[in-house]
Motif scaffolding. Structure first.
Motif, PDB file in Angstrom:
ATOM      1  N   HIS A  94       0.069   3.305 -16.182  1.00 37.34           N
ATOM      2  CA  HIS A  94      -0.398   3.405 -14.809  1.00 37.34           C
ATOM      3  C   HIS A  94       0.787   3.549 -13.849  1.00 37.34           C
ATOM      4  O   HIS A  94       0.768   4.385 -12.934  1.00 37.34           O
ATOM      5  CB  HIS A  94      -1.238   2.180 -14.441  1.00 37.34           C
ATOM      6  N   GLU A  95       1.829   2.769 -14.075  1.00 40.05           N
ATOM      7  CA  GLU A  95       3.029   2.846 -13.223  1.00 40.05           C
ATOM      8  C   GLU A  95       3.704   4.213 -13.345  1.00 40.05           C
ATOM      9  O   GLU A  95       4.131   4.802 -12.345  1.00 40.05           O
ATOM     10  CB  GLU A  95       4.004   1.730 -13.604  1.00 40.05           C
ATOM     11  N   LYS A 129      -0.640  -0.962 -18.300  1.00 45.75           N
ATOM     12  CA  LYS A 129       0.010  -1.161 -16.995  1.00 45.75           C
ATOM     13  C   LYS A 129       1.230  -0.249 -16.852  1.00 45.75           C
ATOM     14  O   LYS A 129       1.470   0.315 -15.784  1.00 45.75           O
ATOM     15  CB  LYS A 129       0.422  -2.630 -16.845  1.00 45.75           C
ATOM     16  N   GLN A 175      -5.820 -13.532 -17.182  1.00 44.64           N
ATOM     17  CA  GLN A 175      -5.300 -12.815 -16.025  1.00 44.64           C
ATOM     18  C   GLN A 175      -6.418 -12.455 -15.045  1.00 44.64           C
ATOM     19  O   GLN A 175      -6.188 -12.389 -13.830  1.00 44.64           O
ATOM     20  CB  GLN A 175      -4.536 -11.574 -16.482  1.00 44.64           C
ATOM     21  N   TRP A 211      -9.391   4.743 -13.563  1.00 40.47           N
ATOM     22  CA  TRP A 211      -8.260   4.079 -12.910  1.00 40.47           C
ATOM     23  C   TRP A 211      -7.002   4.940 -12.957  1.00 40.47           C
ATOM     24  O   TRP A 211      -6.252   5.037 -11.985  1.00 40.47           O
ATOM     25  CB  TRP A 211      -8.019   2.738 -13.588  1.00 40.47           C
ATOM     26  N   ASN A 261      -7.501 -10.868 -22.363  1.00 43.62           N
ATOM     27  CA  ASN A 261      -6.782 -10.920 -21.091  1.00 43.62           C
ATOM     28  C   ASN A 261      -7.578 -11.632 -20.006  1.00 43.62           C
ATOM     29  O   ASN A 261      -7.273 -11.500 -18.822  1.00 43.62           O
ATOM     30  CB  ASN A 261      -6.450  -9.505 -20.611  1.00 43.62           C
ATOM     31  N   TYR A 306      -7.947  -7.791  -8.457  1.00 39.35           N
ATOM     32  CA  TYR A 306      -7.247  -6.698  -9.137  1.00 39.35           C
ATOM     33  C   TYR A 306      -8.085  -5.437  -9.301  1.00 39.35           C
ATOM     34  O   TYR A 306      -7.550  -4.352  -9.577  1.00 39.35           O
ATOM     35  CB  TYR A 306      -6.733  -7.159 -10.501  1.00 39.35           C
ATOM     36  N   THR A 307      -9.391  -5.538  -9.142  1.00 43.42           N
ATOM     37  CA  THR A 307     -10.256  -4.363  -9.197  1.00 43.42           C
ATOM     38  C   THR A 307     -11.354  -4.536  -8.166  1.00 43.42           C
ATOM     39  O   THR A 307     -11.549  -5.634  -7.630  1.00 43.42           O
ATOM     40  CB  THR A 307     -10.843  -4.151 -10.599  1.00 43.42           C
ATOM     41  N   ARG A 330      -7.078  -3.578 -18.128  1.00 42.57           N
ATOM     42  CA  ARG A 330      -6.080  -3.108 -17.171  1.00 42.57           C
ATOM     43  C   ARG A 330      -4.796  -3.944 -17.257  1.00 42.57           C
ATOM     44  O   ARG A 330      -3.743  -3.496 -16.812  1.00 42.57           O
ATOM     45  CB  ARG A 330      -6.633  -3.182 -15.744  1.00 42.57           C
ATOM     46  N   PHE A 331      -4.920  -5.140 -17.809  1.00 41.80           N
ATOM     47  CA  PHE A 331      -3.757  -6.016 -17.920  1.00 41.80           C
ATOM     48  C   PHE A 331      -2.952  -5.793 -19.202  1.00 41.80           C
ATOM     49  O   PHE A 331      -1.887  -6.389 -19.360  1.00 41.80           O
ATOM     50  CB  PHE A 331      -4.190  -7.488 -17.847  1.00 41.80           C
ATOM     51  N   ASN A 332      -3.458  -4.970 -20.120  1.00 40.63           N
ATOM     52  CA  ASN A 332      -2.684  -4.695 -21.331  1.00 40.63           C
ATOM     53  C   ASN A 332      -1.327  -4.112 -20.939  1.00 40.63           C
ATOM     54  O   ASN A 332      -1.270  -3.116 -20.199  1.00 40.63           O
ATOM     55  CB  ASN A 332      -3.417  -3.690 -22.222  1.00 40.63           C
ATOM     56  N   PRO A 333      -0.219  -4.676 -21.401  1.00 40.82           N
ATOM     57  CA  PRO A 333       1.101  -4.186 -20.971  1.00 40.82           C
ATOM     58  C   PRO A 333       1.315  -2.687 -21.136  1.00 40.82           C
ATOM     59  O   PRO A 333       1.841  -2.044 -20.211  1.00 40.82           O
ATOM     60  CB  PRO A 333       2.061  -5.019 -21.826  1.00 40.82           C
TER      61      PRO A 333
END
Length: 345
Positions: free
Chosen positions: A134-135, A131, A306, A189, A303, A322-323, A125-128
């Motif tokens: 998702h945004e 992310k 993070q 997600w 990751n 974060y989850t 989920r932290f892979n740029p």
């Protein structure tokens, strides 16, 4: 000044080094455990901490401990997490958090009874690029989503399965649990709950080595009406070739690609969206990151730092992790829904 978080690590296999690295960065490692006492001794000696063969021996001897990290075979996660919480400690459980939803429900019950928290590991989920996608979905700027395509084509040699818990139904559970649960988690997600699933499985290159599939094809329909396909295998002959999520919409295509969801691509017909994506892509940090490297094969993106940053702030300042366990349960239940069609062709 706050007292450092005290960790114990159960499981001294391939991922243990990454956990130990992050533990000593954010807190203090006080002990390690492994049924292979030689392996436990190597890691314990490396970090100057006591080592044990069983968790019960750890709990009987430990003086100061806050959280137990569980990095053991998949099929042991639930029972070991429950044992740790009943002994009085929070738990951080490597993926998958368990193999069946009923076990997660039991873990949640024990968590409520003991007041101890369960934290899961879903570091992709932290892979740029992930992310960013998702945004974009949260902002609803992609128009109508026509289709989602997930491709996972990785390499797992015979040596990965020989004399190992990998490949067994009881301790591994299946390729979707051990290799590709990150991708299932991301689908949940990004797009919510699944309504229906169809799947076909084969074991073409690992017969006699594993008790389940080495490749599969999945069709999903989400409650939102979005449809997704996923094709996966561990049969690439040399190295991991692709791990990607592509979204096709009325405004074009966006993709988290590469071998590990570590690149971002797009082709859209909306001028304003194109300009925004170009701007966002330029700000992505080091999207060509490094995966976890285990010598004869590679895993997902590195990751875990993070994950531990989020864990640290959750424990020290009660900020949301974060989850959630509920999200982890959704992932496991979806994998089992897919595996209800488990028939090797």
């Amino acid at each position: 000044m706050y007292s450092p978080i005290h960790f114990a690590l159960i499981g001294c296999g391939n991922i243990a080094t990454e956990h130990a690295t992050q533990i000593t960065r954010v807190g203090k490692l006080v002990a390690v455990v492994d049924t292979n006492l030689h392996r436990a001794k190597i890691l314990g000696d490396q970090y100057g901490v006591p080592f044990f063969e069983t968790a019960s021996a750890l709990y009987a001897a430990v003086q100061q401990l806050d959280i137990v990290v569980i990095a053991t075979p998949n099929g042991l996660h639930a029972v070991q997490a429950i044992e740790a919480m009943q002994a009085g400690y929070h738990v951080l459980v490597e993926k998958p958090i368990a193999l069946i939803g009923a076990d997660i429900l039991q873990m949640q019950t024990v968590s409520k009874q003991t007041g101890k928290q369960i934290f899961s590991v879903m570091q992709n989920r932290f892979n740029p690029p992930v992310k960013l996608i998702h945004e974009l979905l949260q902002q609803r700027v992609l128009g109508t989503i026509h289709h989602v395509q997930v491709n996972c084509f990785w390499h797992r040699p015979a040596s990965y399965y020989i004399n190992s818990w990998h490949g067994t139904m009881a301790l591994d559970g299946g390729t979707l649990f051990t290799q590709f649960s990150h991708f299932i988690d991301l689908l949940c997600w990004l797009f919510g709950k699944v309504k229906t699933a169809e799947a076909a499985f084969k074991n073409t290159d690992h017969q006699g080595l594993i008790e389940f599939e080495d490749q599969g094809s999945i069709q999903l329909k989400f409650e939102s009406g979005i449809k997704a396909s996923m094709d996966y295998s561990v049969n690439e002959p040399i190295a991991n070739k692709e791990g990607s999520i592509t979204i096709l919409s009325s405004k074009g295509m966006i993709k988290a690609g590469g071998s590990y969801l570590n690149t971002f691509e797009y082709e859209v017909n909306d001028t304003a969206l194109s300009a925004e994506l170009q701007k966002q892509k330029a700000t992505l940090p080091n999207t060509l990151g490094m995966p976890n490297d285990y010598g004869h094969y590679k895993g997902s993106m590195r990751n875990h730092h993070q994950v531990y940053d989020s864990l640290q702030t959750a424990l020290l300042y009660q900020t949301p992790y974060y989850t959630t366990v509920e999200e982890a349960k959704n992932t496991i239940e979806l994998i089992n829904l897919i595996y209800q069609a488990r028939k090797l062709n």
